[in-house]
Design a protein around this motif. Structure first.
Motif, PDB file in Angstrom:
ATOM      1  N   SER A  77       0.825  -1.202   0.000  1.00  0.00           N
ATOM      2  CA  SER A  77       0.000   0.000   0.000  1.00  0.00           C
ATOM      3  C   SER A  77       0.864   1.259   0.000  1.00  0.00           C
ATOM      4  N   HIS A  78       1.907   1.262   0.817  1.00  0.00           N
ATOM      5  CA  HIS A  78       2.834   2.403   0.834  1.00  0.00           C
ATOM      6  C   HIS A  78       3.557   2.537  -0.509  1.00  0.00           C
ATOM      7  N   THR A  81       1.182   3.947  -3.067  1.00  0.00           N
ATOM      8  CA  THR A  81       0.993   5.386  -2.834  1.00  0.00           C
ATOM      9  C   THR A  81       2.137   6.174  -3.458  1.00  0.00           C
ATOM     10  N   GLU A  84       1.726   6.019  -7.146  1.00  0.00           N
ATOM     11  CA  GLU A  84       0.609   6.884  -7.553  1.00  0.00           C
ATOM     12  C   GLU A  84       1.084   8.338  -7.650  1.00  0.00           C
ATOM     13  N   ASN A  85       1.849   8.758  -6.650  1.00  0.00           N
ATOM     14  CA  ASN A  85       2.363  10.128  -6.641  1.00  0.00           C
ATOM     15  C   ASN A  85       3.266  10.406  -7.845  1.00  0.00           C
ATOM     16  N   ARG A  91      -5.180   3.606  -8.025  1.00  0.00           N
ATOM     17  CA  ARG A  91      -6.052   2.634  -7.365  1.00  0.00           C
ATOM     18  C   ARG A  91      -7.444   2.756  -7.972  1.00  0.00           C
TER      19      ARG A  91
END
Length: 158
Positions: A77-78, A81, A84-85, A91
């Motif tokens: 998940s980290h 993230t 994604e950035n 997601r």
């Protein structure tokens, strides 16, 4: 009560083979990571991009991606993230399971994968494949296959 048995210590040849394997594994992964750095990627990033680029509709359930990459759901998940950035993934909710999430490869992620893949393959070839005679490479695959199968089986039990 369990009966104690003596530990079957490694012979000199076994210990040498084991330590050589560890050295090669660490050094190779370090070199591959170093070769991905100019693209702003880590080995973990690249592995996720590969998994998503090979998945149907360029998406995978987060739980399946965690399993595939040997990461905890929290660590993944980290990682997602961060990716994604960088615009590499996004997601998406799972319509059939409200609790489920997909990691989806973005257009930028796919373009990055297409740009980086040839460099990564060249790195793998230069630092691993081309260092081993083709016949020995086949022997290596045959030698390591039972170990990989055993470890996959052990992983399924946990």
């Amino acid at each position: 009560m369990e009966t104690e048995t003596a530990t079957p210590w490694l012979t000199d040849a076994e210990q040498c083979a084991w330590r050589t394997h560890l050295d090669v594994s660490r050094l190779l992964m370090h070199q591959l990571e170093k070769d991905l750095q100019p693209f702003g990627l880590t080995n973990n990033d690249y592995e996720i991009l590969v998994n998503l680029s090979e998945a149907e509709e360029l998406r995978m359930r987060m739980s399946d991606l965690a399993t595939s990459t040997l990461q905890s759901k929290s660590r993944l998940s980290h990682q997602i993230t961060r990716m994604e950035n960088a615009g590499l993934v996004r997601r998406a909710n799972c319509e059939s399971d409200r609790r489920g999430l997909f990691a989806v490869l973005t257009d930028h992620g796919l373009a990055t994968m297409q740009k980086v893949a040839p460099h990564h393959v060249s790195s793998v070839r230069r630092h691993f494949i081309d260092m081993i005679d083709p016949e020995r490479l086949q022997e290596l695959r045959a030698t390591l296959q039972p170990v990989a199968e055993h470890l996959r089986e052990q992983r399924g039990r946990s």
